[in-house]
Design a protein around this motif. Structure first.
Motif, PDB file in Angstrom:
ATOM      1  N   ASN A  11       3.496  13.141 -16.154  1.00 17.79           N
ATOM      2  CA  ASN A  11       2.689  12.708 -15.011  1.00 17.79           C
ATOM      3  C   ASN A  11       1.399  13.493 -14.842  1.00 17.79           C
ATOM      4  O   ASN A  11       0.432  12.990 -14.321  1.00 17.79           O
ATOM      5  N   ASN A  12       1.381  14.752 -15.294  1.00 18.48           N
ATOM      6  CA  ASN A  12       0.188  15.562 -15.062  1.00 18.48           C
ATOM      7  C   ASN A  12      -0.902  15.310 -16.098  1.00 18.48           C
ATOM      8  O   ASN A  12      -1.919  15.968 -16.103  1.00 18.48           O
ATOM      9  N   VAL A  13      -0.658  14.358 -16.963  1.00 20.26           N
ATOM     10  CA  VAL A  13      -1.642  14.058 -17.992  1.00 20.26           C
ATOM     11  C   VAL A  13      -2.417  12.798 -17.609  1.00 20.26           C
ATOM     12  O   VAL A  13      -1.825  11.824 -17.151  1.00 20.26           O
ATOM     13  N   ILE A  14      -3.730  12.860 -17.770  1.00 16.44           N
ATOM     14  CA  ILE A  14      -4.544  11.676 -17.525  1.00 16.44           C
ATOM     15  C   ILE A  14      -4.974  11.150 -18.883  1.00 16.44           C
ATOM     16  O   ILE A  14      -5.738  11.813 -19.586  1.00 16.44           O
ATOM     17  N   ALA A  15      -4.444   9.993 -19.259  1.00 16.06           N
ATOM     18  CA  ALA A  15      -4.758   9.492 -20.593  1.00 16.06           C
ATOM     19  C   ALA A  15      -4.455   8.017 -20.701  1.00 16.06           C
ATOM     20  O   ALA A  15      -3.618   7.484 -19.973  1.00 16.06           O
ATOM     21  N   VAL A  16      -5.135   7.357 -21.618  1.00 17.36           N
ATOM     22  CA  VAL A  16      -4.809   5.980 -21.979  1.00 17.36           C
ATOM     23  C   VAL A  16      -4.648   5.966 -23.496  1.00 17.36           C
ATOM     24  O   VAL A  16      -5.625   5.908 -24.224  1.00 17.36           O
ATOM     25  N   PRO A  17      -3.431   6.099 -23.947  1.00 19.84           N
ATOM     26  CA  PRO A  17      -3.242   6.169 -25.402  1.00 19.84           C
ATOM     27  C   PRO A  17      -3.543   4.829 -26.057  1.00 19.84           C
ATOM     28  O   PRO A  17      -3.424   3.784 -25.418  1.00 19.84           O
ATOM     29  N   ASP A  18      -3.957   4.892 -27.269  1.00 19.67           N
ATOM     30  CA  ASP A  18      -4.325   3.681 -27.982  1.00 19.67           C
ATOM     31  C   ASP A  18      -3.526   3.570 -29.262  1.00 19.67           C
ATOM     32  O   ASP A  18      -3.530   4.474 -30.086  1.00 19.67           O
ATOM     33  N   SER A  19      -2.818   2.464 -29.416  1.00 20.06           N
ATOM     34  CA  SER A  19      -2.062   2.296 -30.642  1.00 20.06           C
ATOM     35  C   SER A  19      -2.587   1.121 -31.437  1.00 20.06           C
ATOM     36  O   SER A  19      -2.057   0.772 -32.465  1.00 20.06           O
ATOM     37  N   SER A  20      -3.649   0.488 -30.899  1.00 24.06           N
ATOM     38  CA  SER A  20      -4.049  -0.757 -31.543  1.00 24.06           C
ATOM     39  C   SER A  20      -4.907  -0.515 -32.783  1.00 24.06           C
ATOM     40  O   SER A  20      -5.119  -1.413 -33.562  1.00 24.06           O
ATOM     41  N   ILE A  21      -5.418   0.671 -32.960  1.00 26.77           N
ATOM     42  CA  ILE A  21      -6.146   0.946 -34.177  1.00 26.77           C
ATOM     43  C   ILE A  21      -5.869   2.389 -34.583  1.00 26.77           C
ATOM     44  O   ILE A  21      -5.637   3.247 -33.745  1.00 26.77           O
ATOM     45  N   VAL A  22      -5.827   2.612 -35.882  1.00 26.37           N
ATOM     46  CA  VAL A  22      -5.493   3.943 -36.363  1.00 26.37           C
ATOM     47  C   VAL A  22      -6.549   4.938 -35.905  1.00 26.37           C
ATOM     48  O   VAL A  22      -7.738   4.661 -35.926  1.00 26.37           O
ATOM     49  N   GLY A  23      -6.127   6.085 -35.509  1.00 27.28           N
ATOM     50  CA  GLY A  23      -7.071   7.108 -35.116  1.00 27.28           C
ATOM     51  C   GLY A  23      -6.664   7.780 -33.840  1.00 27.28           C
ATOM     52  O   GLY A  23      -5.836   7.262 -33.096  1.00 27.28           O
ATOM     53  N   GLY A  24      -7.232   8.927 -33.589  1.00 24.03           N
ATOM     54  CA  GLY A  24      -6.851   9.693 -32.402  1.00 24.03           C
ATOM     55  C   GLY A  24      -8.033   9.913 -31.491  1.00 24.03           C
ATOM     56  O   GLY A  24      -8.111  10.914 -30.793  1.00 24.03           O
ATOM     57  N   GLY A  25      -8.968   8.948 -31.504  1.00 20.98           N
ATOM     58  CA  GLY A  25     -10.202   9.116 -30.741  1.00 20.98           C
ATOM     59  C   GLY A  25      -9.965   9.377 -29.265  1.00 20.98           C
ATOM     60  O   GLY A  25     -10.750  10.058 -28.610  1.00 20.98           O
ATOM     61  N   PHE A  26      -8.852   8.859 -28.719  1.00 21.71           N
ATOM     62  CA  PHE A  26      -8.606   8.994 -27.273  1.00 21.71           C
ATOM     63  C   PHE A  26      -8.365  10.434 -26.849  1.00 21.71           C
ATOM     64  O   PHE A  26      -8.513  10.777 -25.694  1.00 21.71           O
ATOM     65  N   LEU A  27      -7.994  11.290 -27.826  1.00 24.24           N
ATOM     66  CA  LEU A  27      -7.592  12.645 -27.451  1.00 24.24           C
ATOM     67  C   LEU A  27      -8.722  13.425 -26.775  1.00 24.24           C
ATOM     68  O   LEU A  27      -8.478  14.282 -25.935  1.00 24.24           O
ATOM     69  N   ARG A  28      -9.973  13.084 -27.116  1.00 25.17           N
ATOM     70  CA  ARG A  28     -11.074  13.846 -26.512  1.00 25.17           C
ATOM     71  C   ARG A  28     -11.241  13.518 -25.039  1.00 25.17           C
ATOM     72  O   ARG A  28     -11.887  14.229 -24.308  1.00 25.17           O
ATOM     73  N   TYR A  29     -10.625  12.392 -24.596  1.00 25.42           N
ATOM     74  CA  TYR A  29     -10.750  12.011 -23.178  1.00 25.42           C
ATOM     75  C   TYR A  29      -9.520  12.414 -22.366  1.00 25.42           C
ATOM     76  O   TYR A  29      -9.427  12.066 -21.201  1.00 25.42           O
ATOM     77  N   VAL A  30      -8.582  13.101 -22.984  1.00 26.41           N
ATOM     78  CA  VAL A  30      -7.355  13.449 -22.260  1.00 26.41           C
ATOM     79  C   VAL A  30      -7.627  14.641 -21.343  1.00 26.41           C
ATOM     80  O   VAL A  30      -8.310  15.585 -21.713  1.00 26.41           O
ATOM     81  N   ASP A  31      -7.099  14.546 -20.135  1.00 30.60           N
ATOM     82  CA  ASP A  31      -7.207  15.666 -19.212  1.00 30.60           C
ATOM     83  C   ASP A  31      -5.820  15.956 -18.642  1.00 30.60           C
ATOM     84  O   ASP A  31      -4.957  15.084 -18.617  1.00 30.60           O
ATOM     85  N   VAL A  32      -5.625  17.194 -18.217  1.00 33.18           N
ATOM     86  CA  VAL A  32      -4.354  17.525 -17.556  1.00 33.18           C
ATOM     87  C   VAL A  32      -4.650  18.188 -16.228  1.00 33.18           C
ATOM     88  O   VAL A  32      -5.672  18.865 -16.064  1.00 33.18           O
ATOM     89  N   ASP A  33      -3.770  17.990 -15.253  1.00 34.33           N
ATOM     90  CA  ASP A  33      -3.945  18.620 -13.931  1.00 34.33           C
ATOM     91  C   ASP A  33      -3.624  20.107 -14.009  1.00 34.33           C
ATOM     92  O   ASP A  33      -2.654  20.481 -14.645  1.00 34.33           O
TER      93      ASP A  33
END
Lengths: 324, 597, 296
Positions: B575-597
């Motif tokens: 719950n303390n993680v703010i993220a929208v994981p993406d599985s629709s295309i290979v890659g971990g680009g979303f990780l740079r937008y992850v934040d935690v409380d």
């Protein structure tokens, strides 16, 4: 028929190389029963084993000599040739009838094995021959007992089985190594009688290896006395007992208990210890225990020299022959 | 070759890996107290982090965070859309579609590294991009991505043939000035932009490559949001790149959809510049139960894909996907189809069931293949192995690409035992004359059950079980070799999309790609190949989509493959993680937008 | 057992028994051993029935739903893809017996022959060679050896058999070697020499028969060891390839237990436990009955 010349057998031990049989020469004639006598460790068993090429090797080794059976030197035979001799020309029976038969195989299996090995017999023929043989050595109901295991038989019975096996191929020479030592006294006599009877029946020569001069007196025509690997005296039975030439033979005869001579309270024994075979003294090996020892006995080894009465003795100062 | 995804197996090494991964956990936790730490987990470990060798999907996740590409996928847009990354804007494309002019952002710096003079990261220029692509055509780097540009960029293949001299110019791949890249194509290649968002095209500095040599694969230096702090077979630790360009987060530009994404609190990030984390840890945990136990511990892994074997334990229902209450209060959840699909194809090189010189037998073989396809019970397969969450579709254009056709007839994925039996009987197939079907698989519990289920399906149409034979391979590498050598008559595998364009799956059956290429079905249809070549130069359009669908129908009609199913990915995070994981295309680009409380 | 007339003859004659009949009578007085034997026989019948196709021939077929519950039709429920778990467990009995028998017989044979030769020629080069070989095999971890053999045989289905035989003969061989060193000093070996038998004939006809009690016990121990190892090897994916086994079932259960489905695990474990337990009881009783100290 059998002639042993200059036989020497050595063993490798922790204490170095030991000569168990030292330049022994003797012969056995067809149909003759010869006793090979001596204390334990004197080399008589090794001599017997070497006649069959069974000296355990390593550590044992026949160093030199000839063993001529009807003129052929057994020592020159290869292993396969030797195996043809064993059990057929020359057989052996052992001291312990309890362990000399394989405990997990039936008497019949062990007997037919030797028959089929040396004679081209079918299983059925071998079985018949084995049953006959068991009958000959005096086993009652042989056709039933042939299917028994050794532990189902008494000691005397087992020794008879051993004898039957040894004789089944009609050997020229039978080597019997202490065949009665493990048996009780009554059985001993029976087995010895049996050997003598069969010896006549099969007209074979027998070498009876024993430490018991009484057995020799009862059975043999001639005796060979060994001491520390050497033959010290050879003589026909009568002259040997009546007039031993070697002081050792005299001592051996003196130590036979004679029940009829009540006056003896304590058996005479030969003083001293048998020397360590790995460190034999120079000169005559018996010198340290001999009551006739003289200075030269410690320096030179005596050689077996023919004496009167077709005998021979290895002693510098033998006893005087006695004549009745 | 593209990214193979392999259905996980329980192996000794995975157990060991799981152990060492959790051993490591203690140290890092103690070291970082008030910092924002995010721990992510993946089902496998990368072999090399050098972009030229990032063929492995796991490598791609790290590469796309340590390095920059000219273009990226928008964080929140579904279906995926490209946006400029290192590039200043979308490219200027000539009318004939052959010349791409790409402006680069100015002032972008590589991360600080001893490989640079004074240890300070220098500016990224167009020459760096040109150098990075050239490396794929230099055999000494053992590149894996050359297929993306081979035969398509003017002068590039000749440059390779001439000995890969980096000082030599390439006509079609030039840095016009420090901030402009110009690419000239030999023929139109509408997928080019997608390739510029892949890890393979990530920009690397020549200094670092030369300084570290072979070790560059474990000491990557780039201009991405993060820099690599440490890396081993159990985990990678990334720290923010202090030189990373300042790019405030913009919900609209990233394609925010409040209806489906509000629950993730991603709106809170508006206006802030990524990366938001002080430390990013990625654990490599192959074994599902080890992953799950780490995830539920609370202070270890914070985000992970839900392992299949946990699904029944964690979910209240699968349609729709709802967590059990005890998990719902602790975790967030996102579901989405994977970027790819699983399927099996016949290898038509084998005359027993494939192409046969005898026309009559050829026709009978096709009937046999069609019967096998119709014996396959996709709902049962889906139910047994994918918790019924997978999406079954006909043909090879999966739901993950825009050209997917919802309306395509579903006969080829609908089981019809009577029809299949009739088909066999009509074509003279009897239990006695049916050929032996060798099913190759990698050792593993699930692979084995896949086989047993397939064999049972076939038994229902009268295919004797003793004629369906298992051939086991010790490792994934072994079976890939067997495929590429055309040694197996029947190939079961998964395909991961490299980019959201059906071209990427249709090329699996393109004639010139035959073994040892990706067409391990060895499908050879001149009409199909002609259509493929025609569509390859076309920009996305209804016309191109129509051609794709026509090709797809050909594959279905020729009974080439038992296909297919797109698996559902369920991602859970604390719950303390703010993220929208993406599985629709290979890659971990979303990780740079992850934040935690 | 077979020779009834003989038994009658023996009752009439003074009581004498062969080594084996003595052991047999002793064994018959051992309750646990008898129970063990009967259970093993029961399993053997099950395995034979599978082999003859009398039951469990539908082990590979899908006959029910995914993870079906225990029912009259499916005594242990159905698995992930709807196969009957009870049929698979029964079928695995055949696999276990095949494996156990083949491995026990061959590894005992190899162990007996090599051990007998090493013991008979103890101190010689044959002995040195065999001892060195045993040392080498002992020093390689078992599972590594199986993996290595599997790899070198190109994933042959016989890799596991070969690896087990290559490993299990060592224990038997050491025991036989020691026994033969003792036996060869006995006079009957010398007597066998004296009748002109060759050394090979003496080893096979006179010495090895004297180690049968060891071989029999070792074979039962190896049988159990093979079954247990199969479970671990199959679990690790380097065991049984085609077919079904308890090990594969337990491996299968790893993807099920977290979902709360234990039927595969329970069925395979129970059947394996029963057989291993029974075999151990049988083996212990056999060992007691054949103990030469109590027979001779």
């Amino acid at each position: 028929m059998l002639e042993v010349r200059d036989l020497a057998v050595e063993f490798d031990t922790e204490h170095g190389r030991v000569r168990a049989v030292n330049n022994v020469s003797f012969s056995v004639n067809a149909g003759e029963v010869v006793g090979l006598v001596g204390e334990s460790g004197c080399g008589k068993t090794v001599t017997g084993l070497s006649l069959l090429g069974l000296v355990p090797s390593p550590p044992g080794k026949v160093v030199h000599g000839e063993i001529l059976l009807d003129g052929d030197d057994l020592l020159k035979l290869d292993e396969a040739g030797m195996r043809r001799i064993r059990g057929s020309e020359v057989s052996m029976i052992f001291q312990e009838p309890m362990t000399a038969l394989n405990p997990v195989l039936t008497v019949g299996y062990q007997m037919t094995e030797v028959l089929r090995l040396h004679k081209s017999l079918s299983q059925q023929q071998a079985r018949h021959a084995a049953i006959d043989m068991l009958g000959i050595v005096g086993i009652p109901a042989p056709s039933k007992r042939i299917d028994e295991y050794p532990h189902e038989m008494s000691g005397g019975m087992r020794q008879r089985v051993m004898i039957a096996m040894a004789l089944s191929c009609g050997p020229k020479l039978l080597i019997a190594d202490e065949p009665t030592t493990a048996l009780d006294v009554t059985t001993q006599a029976q087995v010895l009688d049996e050997i003598v009877r069969l010896q006549h029946q099969f007209e074979m020569a027998v070498i009876l290896i024993t430490h018991d001069l009484g057995v020799v007196a009862q059975t043999c025509q001639r005796a060979l006395v060994m001491y520390c690997g050497q033959l010290v005296e050879a003589a026909p039975i009568n002259s040997l007992f009546a007039s031993p030439l070697h002081p050792y033979t005299q001592g051996l005869i003196g130590s036979i208990p004679r029940i009829r001579e009540h006056k003896i309270e304590r058996l005479p024994v030969i003083e001293g210890m048998v020397p360590d075979i790995a460190a034999l003294p120079d000169g005559c090996h018996f010198a340290d225990r001999c009551n006739r020892v003289q200075a030269d006995c410690h320096e030179r080894s005596p050689v077996l020299t023919p004496s009167a009465d077709a005998g021979a003795v290895a002693c510098w100062h033998p006893l005087e022959p006695q004549h009745d | 070759m593209a990214m193979w995804r392999f259905i996980g197996t329980v192996t000794l090494s995975s157990l060991l890996l799981a152990c060492s991964a959790s051993d490591d956990a203690g140290n890092s936790r103690a070291a970082v107290n008030d910092k924002k730490v995010f721990r992510y987990a993946m089902g496998g470990s990368p072999t090399s982090l050098d972009p030229v060798q990032s063929g492995n999907a796991y490598a791609n996740v790290i590469v796309s965070n340590v390095f920059d590409t000219l273009y990226n996928y928008k964080y929140l847009a579904r279906p995926p859309e490209l946006k400029p990354g290192l590039a200043e804007a979308m490219p200027e494309v000539s009318d004939d579609g052959l010349v791409y002019t790409i402006p680069l952002k100015q002032g972008v710096l590589f991360a600080d590294d001893p490989a640079f003079p004074g240890g300070k990261g220098r500016e990224v220029t167009a020459a760096d991009f040109v150098y990075s692509i050239k490396r794929h055509f230099d055999p000494t780097t053992r590149p894996q991505g050359a297929w993306l540009w081979q035969d398509r960029i003017k002068g590039l293949d000749e440059w390779k043939a001439a000995g890969s001299d980096y000082s030599a110019e390439i006509a079609g791949l030039r840095a016009v000035d420090p901030y402009t890249v110009r690419i000239e194509l030999t023929r139109p290649y509408p997928q080019l932009l997608y390739t510029l968002a892949m890890g393979f095209s990530a920009v690397v500095p020549a200094e670092a490559v030369e300084t570290y040599g072979r070790e560059f694969g474990i000491r990557p230096v780039g201009s991405g949001a993060f820099r690599l702090e440490s890396f081993n077979t159990a985990k990678a630790v990334l720290l923010p790149n202090s030189n990373y360009r300042d790019e405030p987060f913009n919900l609209i530009e990233e394609g925010y959809d409040p209806a489906t994404q509000a629950y993730t609190r991603v709106a809170e990030l508006e206006g802030r510049s990524p990366p938001f984390l002080d430390r990013l840890e990625i654990d490599f945990i192959q074994e599902g139960s080890a992953l799950w136990s780490s995830f539920t511990k609370g202070d270890e892994v914070q985000m992970a894909s839900l392992p299949d074997e946990q699904v029944e334990f964690v979910l209240d229902s699968t349609r729709p996907v709802i967590l059990k209450p005890e998990f719902a209060e602790k975790y967030q959840l996102a579901t989405g189809p994977e970027a790819g699909f699983v399927y099996s194809n016949f290898n038509l090189d084998f005359p027993e069931m494939g192409y046969n010189p005898d026309p009559e037998r050829n026709a009978r073989n096709k009937a046999l293949r069609c019967a096998v396809i119709r014996s396959f019970d996709w709902p049962a397969r889906n139910d047994s192995f994918y918790m019924g969450l997978g999406q079954v579709f006909p043909g090879v254009i999966p739901p993950g690409v825009p050209e997917f056709d919802e309306a395509m007839p579903r006969d080829s994925v609908t089981r019809d035992v009577a029809y299949a039996k009739q088909l066999l009987a009509d074509n003279g197939w009897t239990p006695d004359n049916l050929p032996t079907l060798t099913y190759g698989t990698v050792a593993g519990v699930k692979s084995r059950l896949f086989f047993e289920q397939f064999r049972a399906f076939l038994k229902d149409i009268g295919y004797p079980s003793e004629k369906v034979v298992l051939k086991r391979y010790a490792t994934f590498g072994d079976i890939v070799r067997a495929w590429s050598r055309s040694e197996l008559p029947f190939v079961s595998k998964g395909w991961g999309l490299d980019y959201p364009d059906a071209e990427n799956t249709l090329q699996l059956f393109y004639g010139p790609n035959a073994s040892p290429g990706s067409n391990d079905a060895n499908y050879a249809n001149p009409k199909y190949d002609a259509l493929f070549e025609q569509a390859a130069t076309m920009a996305p359009s209804d016309e191109r989509t129509a051609i794709y669908r026509q090709m797809n129908q050909m594959l279905v009609d020729d009974c080439v493959a038992v296909t297919g199913l797109t698996r559902m990915r369920i991602t859970l995070w604390h719950n303390n993680v703010i993220a929208v994981p993406d599985s629709s295309i290979v890659g971990g680009g979303f990780l740079r937008y992850v934040d935690v409380d | 057992m077979a020779a009834a007339p003989e038994t009658i003859a023996r009752v009439a004659a003074p009581p004498h028994q062969g080594l084996w009949s003595k052991a047999f009578h002793k064994f018959c007085r051992d309750r646990a051993g008898l129970v063990g034997l009967w259970v093993v026989v029961l399993y053997a019948i099950v395995a034979l029935g599978v082999w003859l196709g009398l039951w469990a021939s539908d082990w590979a077929e899908v006959t029910g739903p995914k993870w079906g519950p225990v029912s009259a039709e499916h005594w242990f429920g159905t698995n992930l893809i709807g196969q009957d778990i009870f049929a698979r467990a029964l079928y695995s009995t055949r696999t276990a017996f095949e494996l156990g028998l083949v491995v026990a017989v061959l590894s005992t044979f190899v162990g007996a022959v090599l051990g007998a030769f090493a013991g008979f020629f103890s101190g010689g080069w044959i002995d040195e060679l065999v001892l060195w070989f045993m040392g080498v095999i002992d020093s390689i971890p078992f599972y590594l050896l199986v993996a290595a053999i599997a790899f070198s045989l190109g994933d042959s289905p016989y890799a596991m058999y070969i690896a087990m035989i290559a490993t299990f003969w060592v224990g038997t061989s050491r025991l036989v070697r020691g026994e033969v060193i003792k036996l060869k000093e006995l006079e009957f070996v010398e007597a066998a020499h004296a009748i002109g038998l060759s050394e090979v004939a003496i080893i096979f006809r006179h010495i090895l028969p004297n180690t049968f009690h060891i071989l029999l016990v070792q074979a039962t121990i190896t049988f159990v060891a093979a079954i247990k190892s199969e479970v671990i090897l199959s679990f690790l994916g380097i065991g049984i390839q085609d077919g079904m086994s308890w090990g594969l079932m337990i491996a299968e259960s790893t993807i099920e237990v977290l979902a709360g489905f234990f039927n595969n695990f329970i069925a395979a474990s129970l059947l394996m436990f029963g057989l291993v337990m029974a075999f151990n009881m049988f083996s212990d009783a056999l060992q007691d009955a054949l103990d030469p100290r109590s027979v001779r």
